[in-house]
Design an enzyme around this catalytic site. Structure first.
Site, mmCIF file in Angstrom:
data_model
loop_
_atom_site.group_PDB
_atom_site.id
_atom_site.type_symbol
_atom_site.label_atom_id
_atom_site.label_comp_id
_atom_site.label_asym_id
_atom_site.label_seq_id
_atom_site.Cartn_x
_atom_site.Cartn_y
_atom_site.Cartn_z
ATOM 1 N N ALA A 1 -45.565 24.336 -2.370
ATOM 2 C CA ALA A 1 -44.774 24.262 -3.603
ATOM 3 C C ALA A 1 -45.546 24.677 -4.859
ATOM 4 O O ALA A 1 -44.979 25.276 -5.772
ATOM 5 C CB ALA A 1 -44.232 22.841 -3.789
ATOM 6 N N HIS A 2 -46.851 24.363 -4.909
ATOM 7 C CA HIS A 2 -47.570 24.597 -6.169
ATOM 8 C C HIS A 2 -47.846 26.074 -6.439
ATOM 9 O O HIS A 2 -48.375 26.419 -7.495
ATOM 10 C CB HIS A 2 -48.875 23.788 -6.221
ATOM 11 C CG HIS A 2 -49.967 24.273 -5.325
ATOM 12 N ND1 HIS A 2 -51.014 25.025 -5.797
ATOM 13 C CD2 HIS A 2 -50.177 24.133 -4.001
ATOM 14 C CE1 HIS A 2 -51.835 25.307 -4.791
ATOM 15 N NE2 HIS A 2 -51.342 24.775 -3.690
ATOM 16 N N THR B 1 -44.876 8.377 5.608
ATOM 17 C CA THR B 1 -43.824 8.203 4.607
ATOM 18 C C THR B 1 -43.678 9.466 3.775
ATOM 19 O O THR B 1 -44.675 10.035 3.328
ATOM 20 C CB THR B 1 -44.182 7.010 3.700
ATOM 21 O OG1 THR B 1 -44.316 5.855 4.518
ATOM 22 C CG2 THR B 1 -43.114 6.776 2.643
ATOM 23 N N CYS C 1 -60.652 29.692 -3.231
ATOM 24 C CA CYS C 1 -61.118 28.776 -2.195
ATOM 25 C C CYS C 1 -62.542 29.077 -1.769
ATOM 26 O O CYS C 1 -63.215 28.226 -1.211
ATOM 27 C CB CYS C 1 -60.217 28.845 -0.977
ATOM 28 S SG CYS C 1 -58.506 28.539 -1.374
HETATM 29 C C1 LIG Z 1 -52.828 28.716 -1.559
HETATM 30 C C2 LIG Z 1 -52.711 29.330 -0.206
HETATM 31 C C3 LIG Z 1 -52.807 28.567 0.966
HETATM 32 C C4 LIG Z 1 -53.142 27.097 0.947
HETATM 33 O O1 LIG Z 1 -52.194 26.334 0.276
HETATM 34 P P1 LIG Z 1 -52.497 24.780 0.005
HETATM 35 O O2 LIG Z 1 -51.415 24.360 -0.908
HETATM 36 O O3 LIG Z 1 -53.849 24.717 -0.628
HETATM 37 O O4 LIG Z 1 -52.490 24.092 1.313
HETATM 38 C C5 LIG Z 1 -52.650 29.207 2.168
HETATM 39 N N1 LIG Z 1 -52.401 30.526 2.233
HETATM 40 C C6 LIG Z 1 -52.286 31.278 1.138
HETATM 41 C C7 LIG Z 1 -51.984 32.730 1.279
HETATM 42 C C8 LIG Z 1 -52.442 30.707 -0.115
HETATM 43 O O5 LIG Z 1 -52.354 31.488 -1.204
#
Ligand SMILES: *Cc1c(COP(=O)(O)O)cnc(C)c1O
Length: 383
Positions: A201-202, A242, A327
């Site tokens: 979602a973010h 939950t 990351c």
């Molecule tokens: C951000 C991202 C993820 C990981 O998402 P999270 O919300 O950190 O678990 C995985 N794959 C791609 C392509 C992303 O951009």
């Protein structure tokens, strides 16, 4: 932080005000547990149901084909480990690509220590997978192929539909990490013909810590998964714990907003991206990383051969951009994505990723252009 220019939307996006508004009741008065059978719980369950419908509408699936998780990382873990664990047949081969997100690559590496075999396919200099390479990598014992829809560092869009078709021809399942695509471009699990799809979602103005996994179950190709989290049996016993009700409601609202605004967003965001890109490419020897033709509209990844991008990102106080993927930027390693595209370490260390979203102003783009010119012409941060 008012004077911070944020061009790092591929790392995360701000919460849309409408999303926060939709979440608030579930962070305050409506604190019931969606699993409780009393009316209070039922009202919460209804909110989760509505959100499930909003997510399903955006990605074109049945609401029951969605499992809510804590984000794409968990969805990817559930998908890959879930389909491979304790298989009755002897298929133990996985096909993936060198430019995948660490969430995919690290799960694959882990499974290699558990007796699985993984093929990590290379990409062409433009970041695209060669379809013929993919076809050749598939085997009769391939259980799963997994290829991301949109790359987080370059925005390169892979030909998922074609790849899924090839995987299905040899009886393999096909999964896609669509985390950078959902909410930004039309994504239909039926058009793509994928069996599993992860999203978070973010990355599209929803809250952090919530995501989903699409698991095909409506056609003859019903997918069987084993959970990786056991407990109360929530989410069709596939993801116990939950439910993160406020998060789920927020993701539902973010899906609805993205669906409504997608075309308008794409138009204005791509204009800003193009303005920045055109200007920055005039700087000495700068070049774009990734296919220009098969690329999402919100990102540009540019190498400035003489720049130390890591220094620049660390020291520029008011511009939030990324060198390589967020990351991996704790560790000083050249981006694995750019390396897979054939860049030398030096060229990868000179790369900057500018990723755009809803709230970027054209004045900010002008400012960034000036700053970048100044930095490079004054030879600050040169290697
Ligand atoms: C951000 C991202 C993820 C990981 O998402 P999270 O919300 O950190 O678990 C995985 N794959 C791609 C392509 C992303 O951009």
């Amino acid at each position: 932080m008012e004077d911070l220019i944020y061009l790092d939307y591929n790392a995360t996006t701000p919460l849309a005000p409408e999303v926060l508004e939709a979440m608030m009741p579930y962070l305050t008065n409506w604190y019931g547990n969606a699993s409780s059978s009393h009316l209070f719980g039922q009202r919460i369950a209804d909110a989760v149901k509505k959100a499930r419908g909003q997510v399903a509408d955006l990605i074109d699936c049945d609401p029951n084909e969605i499992v809510f998780t804590s984000g794409a990382t968990e969805s990817i873990n559930l998908a890959i480990k879930g389909v491979l664990q304790d298989r009755l047949d002897d298929k133990r081969h996985i096909v993936t690509v060198q430019t995948e997100h660490p969430a995919v690559l690290d799960v694959c590496r882990f499974l290699e220590t558990r007796g699985y075999e993984v093929t990590y396919l290379p990409v062409q200099p433009d970041g695209l997978l060669e379809v013929e390479d993919f076809r050749r990598a598939l085997r009769s014992d391939t259980a799963l192929a997994t290829v991301m829809l949109v790359n987080n560092e370059t925005g390169v869009i892979q030909p998922i539909q074609k790849l899924a078709e090839l995987a299905h021809e040899v009886g393999a399942l096909f999964m896609t990490d669509a985390t950078q695509a959902v909410g930004k471009m039309p994504v239909s699990v039926d058009d793509l013909d994928v069996d599993l799809m992860a999203f978070s979602a973010h990355k599209f103005y929803g809250p952090k810590g919530v995501g989903g996994l699409f698991i095909r179950s409506q056609s003859s190709r019903k997918i069987w998964l084993r959970p990786i989290i056991h407990g109360g049996g929530q989410e069709h016993e596939l993801r116990s714990g939950t439910l993160n009700v406020a998060g789920i409601v927020g993701m539902g609202k973010a899906c609805q907003l993205s669906g409504d605004q997608m075309e308008v967003d794409a138009l204005s965001i791509s204009k800003l991206r193009d303005t920045l890109e055109t200007a920055l490419l005039k700087i000495d020897q700068a070049f774009i990383n990734g296919s220009k033709e098969h690329r999402l509209y919100n990102v540009t990844n540019i190498t400035f051969p003489n720049l130390d991008a890591v220094m620049l990102v660390g020291l520029s106080k008011n511009i939030a951009i990324s060198n390589g993927s967020a990351c991996t930027s704790f560790v000083l390693k050249a981006s694995h994505v750019l390396k897979a595209m054939g860049l030398k370490d030096d060229e990868a260390f000179g790369a900057l990723r500018f990723s755009f979203g809803r709230n970027v102003h054209s004045s900010s783009v002008d400012y960034v252009i000036c700053e970048m010119r100044e930095i490079i012409e004054r030879k600050k941060f040169v290697k």
